[in-house]
Design an enzyme around this catalytic site. Structure first.
Site, PDB file in Angstrom:
ATOM      1  N   LYS A 117      60.965  27.662  45.772  1.00 11.66           N
ATOM      2  CA  LYS A 117      61.645  27.061  44.704  1.00 11.66           C
ATOM      3  C   LYS A 117      61.684  25.452  44.917  1.00 11.66           C
ATOM      4  CE  LYS A 117      62.761  30.276  42.315  1.00 11.66           C
ATOM      5  NZ  LYS A 117      61.834  30.055  41.077  1.00 11.66           N
ATOM      6  N   TYR A 174      54.266  39.259  49.412  1.00 12.95           N
ATOM      7  CA  TYR A 174      55.575  38.998  50.349  1.00 12.95           C
ATOM      8  C   TYR A 174      55.800  40.159  51.307  1.00 12.95           C
ATOM      9  CZ  TYR A 174      56.673  34.915  47.558  1.00 12.95           C
ATOM     10  OH  TYR A 174      56.571  33.851  46.888  1.00 12.95           O
ATOM     11  N   TYR A 203      62.299  34.293  39.792  1.00 15.18           N
ATOM     12  CA  TYR A 203      60.901  33.848  40.434  1.00 15.18           C
ATOM     13  C   TYR A 203      60.268  33.020  39.397  1.00 15.18           C
ATOM     14  CZ  TYR A 203      56.948  33.753  43.579  1.00 15.18           C
ATOM     15  OH  TYR A 203      55.828  33.640  44.260  1.00 15.18           O
ATOM     16  N   HIS A 242      49.672  33.701  37.040  1.00 19.75           N
ATOM     17  CA  HIS A 242      50.043  35.095  37.609  1.00 19.75           C
ATOM     18  C   HIS A 242      51.032  35.791  37.104  1.00 19.75           C
ATOM     19  CE1 HIS A 242      48.381  34.335  42.179  1.00 19.75           C
ATOM     20  NE2 HIS A 242      47.518  33.978  41.548  1.00 19.75           N
TER      21      HIS A 242
END
Length: 389
Positions: free
Chosen positions: A296, A200, A384, A72
């Site tokens: 995470k 999100y 991220y 991605h």
């Protein structure tokens, strides 16, 4: 039995450490409380940072991930009915890999078996002893008998409820925790993802996340009350609520179907300091937990394994103690940065019961700033995709 490193916990952290140690000629034994089938049945994270991908490759278990995983280049954010994209590849030249934790664990199991590594399942009553001496050992019950495993070091990769952290005296360890007043209701469905990348979503009805495992397996989440039970939600009720929380174009293209797994997870932030006591080293959920909003959990565990493997490699192959001596310091420095990012993501995307009208306007302003500011987007992309080890 005797080994160099006794690893408590046969999830991805413990197995990855064992496999990395094997590549440097360091012996280990993994003790797991559950069966292999049970470990592989856990539905967990699916977004891997660059560092985690590199560690898998370094451990010699990256071939299937590279073949079947989905790279991605960015991710989508939605609020107030609109959606915008953060382009990781364009902003910082990095990406993430979508590859389920179950598949990571399966690859590691297969590698340990091929290498003749020892992974003992169904070990109950696992207890580390004499951790503050030069001769630690671990006892456990298996097949109706008590066994003893002597070792040089113990790696506690046994999760939040395992025995490793509890072995550190209470006057030595300090714990930091924040619990959030909501949970995530998640379902897994054999349907194509609603988007090529994760979405999100911040909505006036609460948070939503559209994720995936592969081209025909989707993972969706919605914020829910902690008092809810999965049985309170029919599949139709879930899909209807998800549609209300994502932008209209995404809702119109959503493909629904029966859930094959449904669960509710509470959200918390947790850190234990220090992560070393004597010959014991904590890694992963044994030492820290993050809310899943920033993807995470597994990735921060992987960074622990990087530092711990480096310490063991330098100890055994170079006679250098610095890596182990500084393990807790190095790991915690990165952990608190990932805690900050996960806290920030959670704070900006969820509805809190005590939020004022001002608080809600600030959420919108923060997301608008992220949408319009390249520097803010770069900072998010760096966090991220994974801060350097």
């Amino acid at each position: 039995m005797r080994t160099q490193v006794a690893i408590i916990g046969g999830g991805p952290s413990g197995l990855l450490l064992a496999q990395l140690l094997h590549t440097r000629g360091i012996d280990s034994v993994v003790l797991e409380r559950r069966s292999r089938d049970y470990v592989l049945s856990r539905i967990r994270a699916g977004v891997l940072e660059t560092g985690m991908v590199d560690l898998m490759t370094r451990a010699g278990v990256g071939e299937r991930m590279q073949r079947e995983g989905f790279i991605h280049d960015g991710t989508q954010f939605a609020y107030d009915g609109q959606m915008f994209r953060i382009d990781f590849a364009d902003l910082i030249g990095k990406t993430v890999m979508v590859y389920g934790q179950t598949e990571v664990t399966r690859d590691l199991y297969d590698a340990r078996e091929a290498a003749g590594g020892v992974v003992l399942h169904d070990c109950s009553g696992v207890t580390p002893h004499d951790l503050d001496t030069d001769a630690p050992f671990v006892t456990f019950l298996r097949d109706g008998a008590v066994h003893r495993l002597d070792c040089d070091f113990v790696a506690g990769c046994d999760g939040f409820h395992g025995p490793s952290r509890q072995a550190i005296p209470t006057d030595v360890r300090r714990e930091y925790e924040r619990t959030y007043p909501f949970g995530w209701l998640g379902i897994l469905s054999e349907t194509p993802p609603v988007d090529d990348e994760l979405i999100y979503a911040n909505s006036d009805r609460g948070f939503a996340l559209c994720s995936m495992r592969n081209a025909n397996l989707s993972r969706y989440y919605i914020q829910c009350d902690l008092s809810d039970s999965p049985d309170d939600w029919t599949d139709d009720a879930f899909w209807d609520e998800l549609r209300r929380r994502i932008p209209e174009d995404a809702a119109d293209s959503l493909v629904t179907g029966p859930s094959i797994e449904k669960s509710i997870a509470p959200l918390r932030s947790f850190v234990c300091e220090p992560m070393r006591w004597g010959r014991l080293f904590l890694a992963g959920d044994a030492a820290h937990i993050v809310p899943p909003t920033g993807a995470k959990g597994l990735n921060t565990a992987a960074s622990d394994i990087h530092y711990l493997f480096d310490g063991f490699d330098r100890h055994y192959n170079q006679g250098d103690a610095e890596g182990l001596d500084r393990y807790s310091e190095r790991a915690l420095a990165r952990i608190w940065k990932t805690q900050r990012f996960s806290w920030w993501m959670t704070s900006q995307l969820h509805r809190f019961p005590d939020q004022s009208a001002f608080d809600l306007k600030m959420q919108q302003a923060e997301l608008a700033f992220l949408r319009d500011n390249t520097a803010a987007q770069k900072a998010l992309a760096e966090a991220y995709t994974g801060m350097p080890y």
